[in-house]
Design a protein around this motif. Structure first.
Motif, PDB file in Angstrom:
ATOM      1  N   ASP A  75      -3.339  -0.107  -9.482  1.00 13.35           N
ATOM      2  CA  ASP A  75      -3.460   0.467  -8.152  1.00 13.35           C
ATOM      3  C   ASP A  75      -3.618  -0.597  -7.077  1.00 13.35           C
ATOM      4  OD1 ASP A  75      -3.318   3.163  -8.965  1.00 13.35           O
ATOM      5  OD2 ASP A  75      -5.456   3.186  -9.462  1.00 13.35           O
ATOM      6  N   PHE A  76      -3.382  -0.182  -5.843  1.00 15.85           N
ATOM      7  CA  PHE A  76      -3.468  -1.078  -4.696  1.00 15.85           C
ATOM      8  C   PHE A  76      -4.839  -1.741  -4.593  1.00 15.85           C
ATOM      9  CE2 PHE A  76      -4.720  -1.638  -0.241  1.00 15.85           C
ATOM     10  CZ  PHE A  76      -3.759  -2.554   0.175  1.00 15.85           C
ATOM     11  N   ASP A  77      -5.892  -1.003  -4.883  1.00 20.92           N
ATOM     12  CA  ASP A  77      -7.234  -1.560  -4.695  1.00 20.92           C
ATOM     13  C   ASP A  77      -7.586  -2.637  -5.713  1.00 20.92           C
ATOM     14  OD1 ASP A  77      -7.703  -0.048  -6.976  1.00 20.92           O
ATOM     15  OD2 ASP A  77      -9.119   1.321  -6.046  1.00 20.92           O
ATOM     16  N   LYS A  78      -6.743  -2.870  -6.709  1.00 26.44           N
ATOM     17  CA  LYS A  78      -6.957  -3.955  -7.662  1.00 26.44           C
ATOM     18  C   LYS A  78      -6.378  -5.285  -7.165  1.00 26.44           C
ATOM     19  CE  LYS A  78      -8.809  -1.441 -10.998  1.00 26.44           C
ATOM     20  NZ  LYS A  78      -8.103  -1.209 -12.272  1.00 26.44           N
ATOM     21  N   ASP A 126      -6.006  -8.447  -4.711  1.00 32.26           N
ATOM     22  CA  ASP A 126      -6.673  -9.275  -3.714  1.00 32.26           C
ATOM     23  C   ASP A 126      -5.629  -9.626  -2.652  1.00 32.26           C
ATOM     24  OD1 ASP A 126      -7.564 -11.519  -2.218  1.00 32.26           O
ATOM     25  OD2 ASP A 126      -8.880 -12.146  -3.839  1.00 32.26           O
ATOM     26  N   ARG A 151       0.831  -1.208   0.000  1.00 30.42           N
ATOM     27  CA  ARG A 151       0.000   0.000   0.000  1.00 30.42           C
ATOM     28  C   ARG A 151       0.863   1.254   0.000  1.00 30.42           C
ATOM     29  NH1 ARG A 151      -2.415  -0.871   4.366  1.00 30.42           N
ATOM     30  NH2 ARG A 151      -4.456  -1.638   3.646  1.00 30.42           N
TER      31      ARG A 151
END
Length: 320
Positions: free
Chosen positions: A291-294, A296, A48
């Motif tokens: 991005d980080f939110d992609k 798992d 992150r």
């Protein structure tokens, strides 16, 4: 992974390559390894932090790249992992390329060393490039998978080896300038902290966090180094992520051949044994959407655990 080298390979780097024909699955589990920490909070925090907007895409020579380097140095210092005699930082100046053409880059590799308990004078060099492509067309390219993920994986391995030292001595090289032509790796090989003859293996992590479908951690380099494959074949899958061997034969052409696709190429060109561990392409590769939110977190943790088990197998199996 390097945009420059990808461009030299045939095919689009933005299309997920789905063909895995002829690749073999791993075999049964090996003898039980030492228990690993089930707490992946630091692994996820590293990913992150390194892929956050304030890192500005971690371009070589840019303020974001300097912030990423300072973060890695801070993590190593907090862990109490020593620098090699040449020092923690390995600065360099080399000619590279960006989208506008050739230019001179000033970069810095970050180094650390953990002495071995059995083979102290032979080194496994673990590499992961911390740079990415920076800001392009006004958009930050955070490079969560490419290659904040590989750096986070290497830091997790460093944390575990600090607690339980390896059989071989290990050098960690967090490399700069991969995206500009494997510059940091080339400098490392040209001015190594130990003689090249003492390097038993380069283990390179580049893109270890995600895949579009059917996530595998590809192992490239066993065609060139066939004695390494039997060491890794028994390594068992981890929570849906398995090793897959390939992308390194003469039949693997264009963008499906990864022998020179990342920093391990510098070791390969120097005649040193190498293995590259990484996932396949996905549509966010070298886009501002990496991005980080992609990612798992569970799959990334499983891939990192598989990377750790692979390191353990190699550390035990080399020089026997």
């Amino acid at each position: 992974m390097s945009r420059t080298l990808r461009a030299l390979l045939a095919g689009s780097a933005l299309i997920v390559l789905a063909s895995c024909a002829g690749m073999e699955a791993t075999g049964p589990a090996p003898e039980a390894a030492p228990a690993a920490s089930a707490d992946y909070s630091q692994l996820i925090a590293d990913l992150r932090t390194l892929s956050a907007d304030d890192m500005e895409g971690r371009d070589t020579g840019a303020p974001g790249g300097e912030r990423a380097r300072a973060y890695i140095v801070g993590r190593l210092e907090a862990l109490g992992i020593a620098a090699p005699p040449m020092g923690r930082l390995q600065p360099w100046e080399m000619q590279g390329r960006n989208r506008e053409g050739p230019r001179t880059y000033n970069g810095v590799n970050v180094l650390a060393v953990i002495p071995g308990t059995r083979v102290t004078d032979r080194y496994i060099v673990i590499t992961a490039h911390y740079d990415h492509v920076g800001i392009a067309d006004g958009q930050i390219h955070n490079g969560a998978d490419d290659n904040a993920s590989g750096v986070a994986t290497a830091l997790e391995i460093a944390t575990r080896l600090k607690a339980a030292p390896p059989e071989h001595s290990v050098i960690f090289a967090f490399l700069d300038g991969e995206e500009r032509g494997l510059l940091g790796a080339r400098h490392f090989v040209e001015a190594p902290p130990v003689p090249l003859s003492s390097i038993a293996l380069n283990l390179n992590f580049d893109m270890t966090a995600r895949a579009e479908t059917d996530m595998k951690l590809w192992v490239t380099g066993t065609y060139q180094n066939p004695t390494l494959r039997p060491i890794l074949e028994p390594v068992a899958a981890e929570s849906g992520v398995a090793l897959a061997f390939g992308k390194d034969t003469p039949e693997d052409t264009g963008a499906n051949n990864w022998v020179e696709a990342s920093d391990h190429a510098a070791f390969y060109r120097a005649g040193l044994p190498f293995l590259y561990l990484g996932v396949d392409y996905h549509p966010d590769y070298h886009r501002p959407t990496d991005d980080f939110d992609k990612v798992d977190p569970a799959l990334f943790a499983a891939a990192t655990e598989l990377s750790w088990q692979s390191f353990l197998a190699l550390d035990r199996g080399l020089d026997r």
